[in-house]
Design an enzyme around this catalytic site. Structure first.
Site, PDB file in Angstrom:
ATOM      1  N   GLY A 253      47.370 -24.367 -50.872  1.00 41.27           N
ATOM      2  CA  GLY A 253      45.868 -25.058 -51.143  1.00 41.27           C
ATOM      3  C   GLY A 253      45.433 -25.435 -49.562  1.00 41.27           C
TER       4      GLY A 253
ATOM      5  CD1 TRP B 169      43.887 -23.462 -44.220  1.00 37.44           C
ATOM      6  CD2 TRP B 169      41.992 -21.965 -44.542  1.00 37.44           C
ATOM      7  NE1 TRP B 169      43.920 -21.884 -43.516  1.00 37.44           N
ATOM      8  CE2 TRP B 169      42.375 -21.663 -43.499  1.00 37.44           C
ATOM      9  CE3 TRP B 169      40.742 -21.078 -44.675  1.00 37.44           C
ATOM     10  CZ2 TRP B 169      42.158 -19.837 -41.844  1.00 37.44           C
ATOM     11  CZ3 TRP B 169      40.490 -20.083 -43.879  1.00 37.44           C
ATOM     12  CH2 TRP B 169      41.033 -19.428 -42.525  1.00 37.44           C
TER      13      TRP B 169
ATOM     14  CG  ASP C 164      45.555 -17.153 -53.926  1.00 34.05           C
ATOM     15  OD1 ASP C 164      44.886 -17.261 -52.810  1.00 34.05           O
ATOM     16  OD2 ASP C 164      46.414 -16.690 -54.575  1.00 34.05           O
TER      17      ASP C 164
ATOM     18  CG  ASP D 234      41.464  -9.026 -58.122  1.00 30.59           C
ATOM     19  OD1 ASP D 234      41.047  -9.602 -56.988  1.00 30.59           O
ATOM     20  OD2 ASP D 234      42.127  -8.332 -58.411  1.00 30.59           O
TER      21      ASP D 234
ATOM     22  CG  ASP E  48      44.040 -18.312 -44.611  1.00 29.31           C
ATOM     23  OD1 ASP E  48      43.901 -17.344 -43.462  1.00 29.31           O
ATOM     24  OD2 ASP E  48      45.214 -18.724 -44.460  1.00 29.31           O
TER      25      ASP E  48
ATOM     26  CE  LYS F   9      45.242 -14.210 -43.395  1.00 28.53           C
ATOM     27  NZ  LYS F   9      46.249 -15.258 -43.667  1.00 28.53           N
TER      28      LYS F   9
HETATM   29  C1  LIG Z   1      47.938 -16.405 -46.186  1.00 24.04           C
HETATM   30  S1  LIG Z   1      47.152 -16.904 -48.436  1.00 24.04           S
HETATM   31  C2  LIG Z   1      46.249 -17.760 -47.699  1.00 24.04           C
HETATM   32  C3  LIG Z   1      46.504 -19.524 -47.387  1.00 24.04           C
HETATM   33  C4  LIG Z   1      45.883 -20.970 -47.175  1.00 24.04           C
HETATM   34  N1  LIG Z   1      44.450 -20.235 -46.599  1.00 24.04           N
HETATM   35  C5  LIG Z   1      46.541 -21.945 -47.633  1.00 24.04           C
HETATM   36  O1  LIG Z   1      45.810 -22.723 -46.553  1.00 24.04           O
HETATM   37  O2  LIG Z   1      47.053 -22.314 -48.140  1.00 24.04           O
HETATM   38  C6  LIG Z   1      46.374 -15.620 -49.095  1.00 24.04           C
HETATM   39  C7  LIG Z   1      46.539 -16.110 -49.946  1.00 24.04           C
HETATM   40  O3  LIG Z   1      46.064 -14.255 -50.478  1.00 24.04           O
HETATM   41  C8  LIG Z   1      45.947 -14.652 -51.556  1.00 24.04           C
HETATM   42  N2  LIG Z   1      45.010 -13.205 -52.119  1.00 24.04           N
HETATM   43  C9  LIG Z   1      45.229 -11.932 -52.033  1.00 24.04           C
HETATM   44  N3  LIG Z   1      44.566 -11.047 -52.157  1.00 24.04           N
HETATM   45  C10 LIG Z   1      43.637 -11.549 -53.065  1.00 24.04           C
HETATM   46  C11 LIG Z   1      43.029 -11.593 -54.540  1.00 24.04           C
HETATM   47  N4  LIG Z   1      42.647 -10.464 -54.424  1.00 24.04           N
HETATM   48  N5  LIG Z   1      42.009 -12.459 -54.910  1.00 24.04           N
HETATM   49  C12 LIG Z   1      42.730 -13.839 -54.592  1.00 24.04           C
HETATM   50  N6  LIG Z   1      43.899 -14.482 -53.744  1.00 24.04           N
HETATM   51  C13 LIG Z   1      43.658 -12.924 -52.971  1.00 24.04           C
HETATM   52  C14 LIG Z   1      47.372 -14.491 -52.088  1.00 24.04           C
HETATM   53  O4  LIG Z   1      47.911 -14.825 -53.222  1.00 24.04           O
HETATM   54  C15 LIG Z   1      47.717 -15.608 -51.152  1.00 24.04           C
HETATM   55  O5  LIG Z   1      47.809 -16.846 -51.629  1.00 24.04           O
END
Ligand SMILES: C[S@@+](CC[C@H](N)C(=O)[O-])C[C@H]1O[C@@H](n2cnc3c(N)ncnc32)[C@H](O)[C@@H]1O
Length: 195
Positions: free
Chosen positions: A51, A53, A71, A88, A113, A153
């Protein structure tokens, strides 16, 4: 906080400032360079857990602004202007329902992200990245307002050039940005797109 490494300077700085992840500094850099929040009221944060961002957006957004943060994982409550939802982002119908239920038809800014859960099998992991990238572009095409911005990203692979070409057919401007806060070992880049 995610990516726990107590010796990492940015990790310590983030923790000190009350942010949940060091990735907050990546968004801060991109915001400084591209004035992402200028004129933004409704913001979609994709792949938002834990969280940081959304914390940043919550603090920087105009007082009337709102963020919907999505997420696969649970996002602990952040602030009054952040609606955190476990879903999702590739499930188009669910996304539509989420936005509709909050009365959102278009958004001013989408930040993503997202990182796929990797298996170590290169081909499968590339496919997952492509699927996520495509889902983000589809969402942007459907919900981003004509003057809106998209930050996403991506992990460079053989398909990055083709993907940028595709984005350029949708967006007027596509900037490729690397952030100083990205780990030296990371191949991630951020694409900042404007309609
Ligand atoms: C690097 S983290 C994000 C960090 C976040 N920007 C922060 O600042 O706290 C990447 C996130 O993408 C989520 N993610 C991956 N595939 C996803 C999907 N299909 N739907 C939703 N979230 C997804 C993962 O669960 C993970 O929490």
């Amino acid at each position: 906080m995610s990516n726990y490494n107590p010796h990492d300077k940015l990790f310590q700085q983030a923790r000190h400032a009350g942010f949940r992840a060091r990735s907050v500094f990546k968004l801060a850099e991109l915001d400084q360079k591209f004035a992402l929040l200028k004129g933004a009221y409704q913001v979609l944060d994709l792949g938002a857990a834990p969280g940081s961002w959304s914390q940043y957006l919550s603090q920087k957004l105009v007082p009337q602004g709102k963020i919907i943060s999505i997420d696969l994982q649970t996002i602990k409550p952040i602030a009054q202007n952040v609606i955190a939802i476990q879903a999702d982002i590739t499930d188009h119908t669910t996304l539509q329902q989420i936005l509709q239920s909050h009365g959102w038809e278009i958004v001013d800014l989408i930040v993503s992200d997202l990182s796929p859960k990797t298996s170590g099998i290169k081909y499968a992991d590339n496919l997952k990245s492509v699927e996520l990238n495509q889902a983000v572009v589809n969402l942007a095409q459907q919900y981003l307002k004509p003057t809106g911005k998209l930050v996403m990203k991506v992990f460079p692979g053989t398909s990055l050039d083709g993907f940028i070409k595709q984005l350029k057919s949708v967006f007027r401007q596509v900037h490729v940005a690397r952030t100083q806060a990205s780990r030296a070992s990371s191949k991630e880049v951020y694409l900042v797109c404007q309609k």
